[in-house]
Design an enzyme around this catalytic site. Sequence first.
Site, short mmCIF file in Angstrom:
data_model
loop_
_atom_site.label_atom_id
_atom_site.label_comp_id
_atom_site.label_asym_id
_atom_site.label_seq_id
_atom_site.Cartn_x
_atom_site.Cartn_y
_atom_site.Cartn_z
CB SER A 152 26.45 -21.92 7.73
OG SER A 152 25.05 -21.80 7.70
NE ARG A 185 22.93 13.33 5.62
CZ ARG A 185 22.18 12.37 6.14
NH1 ARG A 185 21.25 12.66 7.03
NH2 ARG A 185 22.34 11.13 5.81
NE ARG A 208 20.87 -19.01 6.91
CZ ARG A 208 21.08 -18.97 8.24
NH1 ARG A 208 22.05 -19.66 8.79
NH2 ARG A 208 20.32 -18.21 9.00
NE ARG A 216 23.38 7.67 12.66
CZ ARG A 216 22.98 8.65 11.87
NH1 ARG A 216 23.85 9.27 11.13
NH2 ARG A 216 21.71 9.03 11.83
CG ASP A 264 16.21 12.38 15.69
OD1 ASP A 264 15.15 12.41 16.32
OD2 ASP A 264 17.32 12.73 16.16
CG ASP A 317 18.20 4.26 10.71
OD1 ASP A 317 18.58 3.35 9.95
OD2 ASP A 317 18.86 5.29 10.91
CB ALA A 370 20.41 -14.24 11.59
CD GLU A 371 22.33 -19.37 12.73
OE1 GLU A 371 22.70 -18.43 11.99
OE2 GLU A 371 21.63 -20.31 12.33
CB THR A 425 14.40 7.44 8.83
OG1 THR A 425 15.55 6.68 9.24
CG2 THR A 425 13.39 7.42 9.97
CG HIS A 462 25.12 3.76 0.74
ND1 HIS A 462 26.39 3.68 1.24
CD2 HIS A 462 24.59 4.91 1.22
CE1 HIS A 462 26.64 4.75 1.97
NE2 HIS A 462 25.56 5.51 1.98
N GLY A 494 18.57 11.31 5.23
CA GLY A 494 18.83 10.12 4.41
C GLY A 494 17.59 9.76 3.59
CG ASP A 521 15.81 6.31 14.19
OD1 ASP A 521 14.99 6.76 13.36
OD2 ASP A 521 16.98 6.72 14.25
P1 ATP Z 1 18.31 10.03 8.77
O1 ATP Z 1 17.64 9.52 10.04
O2 ATP Z 1 17.99 9.21 7.61
O3 ATP Z 1 19.78 10.33 8.95
P2 ATP Z 1 17.72 12.80 9.31
O4 ATP Z 1 16.55 13.63 8.96
O5 ATP Z 1 17.93 12.48 10.77
O6 ATP Z 1 17.64 11.47 8.43
P3 ATP Z 1 20.00 14.61 9.36
O7 ATP Z 1 21.14 14.74 8.40
O8 ATP Z 1 20.31 14.35 10.78
O9 ATP Z 1 19.04 13.48 8.73
O10 ATP Z 1 19.13 15.95 9.30
C1 ATP Z 1 18.68 16.49 8.05
C2 ATP Z 1 18.80 17.99 8.06
O11 ATP Z 1 17.95 18.53 9.09
C3 ATP Z 1 20.18 18.54 8.37
O12 ATP Z 1 21.03 18.53 7.24
C4 ATP Z 1 19.85 19.96 8.82
O13 ATP Z 1 19.63 20.81 7.71
C5 ATP Z 1 18.52 19.75 9.56
N1 ATP Z 1 18.80 19.66 11.01
C6 ATP Z 1 19.24 18.60 11.70
N2 ATP Z 1 19.44 18.91 12.99
C7 ATP Z 1 19.11 20.23 13.12
C8 ATP Z 1 19.11 21.17 14.20
N3 ATP Z 1 19.48 20.82 15.44
N4 ATP Z 1 18.72 22.43 13.94
C9 ATP Z 1 18.33 22.81 12.71
N5 ATP Z 1 18.32 21.97 11.66
C10 ATP Z 1 18.71 20.71 11.84
#
Ligand code: ATP
Length: 327
Positions: free
Chosen positions: A220, A76, A159, A176, A107, A132, A191-192, A130, A257, A15, A134
């Site tokens: 509200s 992706r 608000r 997510r 990730d 997120d 926010a509440e 990212t 988005h 992303g 995370d």
């Molecule tokens: P976001 O957190 O914003 O979703 P992200 O990097 O986690 O970003 P993903 O779509 O999960 O986004 O992964 C990006 C790309 O990394 C995938 O399209 C794929 O090409 C590669 N990828 C993800 N998981 C694997 C895996 N287990 N093995 C090999 N490549 C992977």
Amino acid sequence: MAKRKKCIGILTSGGDAPGMNAAIRAVTRTAIYHDFDVKAVYRGYKGLFNEEIVPFKTQNVSNIIQQGGTILKTARCQEFTTKEGRQLAFDTITKHGIDALVTIGGDGTLTGARIFATEYNFPIVGIPGTIDNDLYGTDRTIGYDTALNTIMQAVDKIRDTATSHERLFFIEVMGRDAGFLALNGAIASGAEAAIIPEIATQEDQLEELIKNGFRKSKNSSIVIVAESPQTGGAMHVAELVKKEHPQYDVRVSILGHMQRGGSPTANDRILASRMGEAAIYALLDDQRNVMIGIRNDQIEYVPFIKAIKNDKPINRDLLNTIRILST
Ligand code: ATP
């Protein structure tokens, strides 16, 4: 014969997140400063299959620090998840004389990088990009601060109408598997409540909210809900409340988005610039298979395996903060 300069490839994947451009700029300029060649790979790992690979000079990254999204595009890429696909990717990298890669993403991007780096003993440094927030091992990821500010500004606007009509609003934000945006977005916008995936069930959280009374003396209320299978999303939560409490004038707003877009905040630009620079130092330092993290304002190298496998803890006390500050 002149010795070939080492070449660093750079890509953004997964992303998009505001600040990725600042990171691309920092990686490119630091690499050139240290006498590396730079090649930009377009559309994430896909670019390794389509051979969308372009030499980058310092001018290629002019005037991008303030732009949201990623000039390298992102995608992706299913092929990269297979062994045969990664072999093709390795062949392309070899063909284009790329000696190391810097990958910017979340990730999944780091998971792919780790597998590839291990299979081919190839140096890769990751940068956490990212919204997120995370990823374990770093206090902040690139894009998170901008998304948080976008959420805050959107909720401020909602608000106004919520107050005028005396409504209860459920506002859905991204996240997510992680409630960082929901939790801190709720605090920043007054926010509440926040409903986040880390807490067992949304029913528990709703019950708590209802027990405390949504409105009290207010005219509200705003509840931020993380978009997640664990929470069921804002629509689901609103339906539950409407059924049980028909007296409330309930509305739902899904921010969607818009949370990914916009010019990065100063914090994200600075974070991305520091991380981009650090990625090149990591490679100069013979580091590989690490993500650049930042903790207590210090750059750290976080092994991919740790960044990927560990869950980043969320500060649950902040739920209490929201509760107390909204009384
Ligand atoms: P976001 O957190 O914003 O979703 P992200 O990097 O986690 O970003 P993903 O779509 O999960 O986004 O992964 C990006 C790309 O990394 C995938 O399209 C794929 O090409 C590669 N990828 C993800 N998981 C694997 C895996 N287990 N093995 C090999 N490549 C992977």
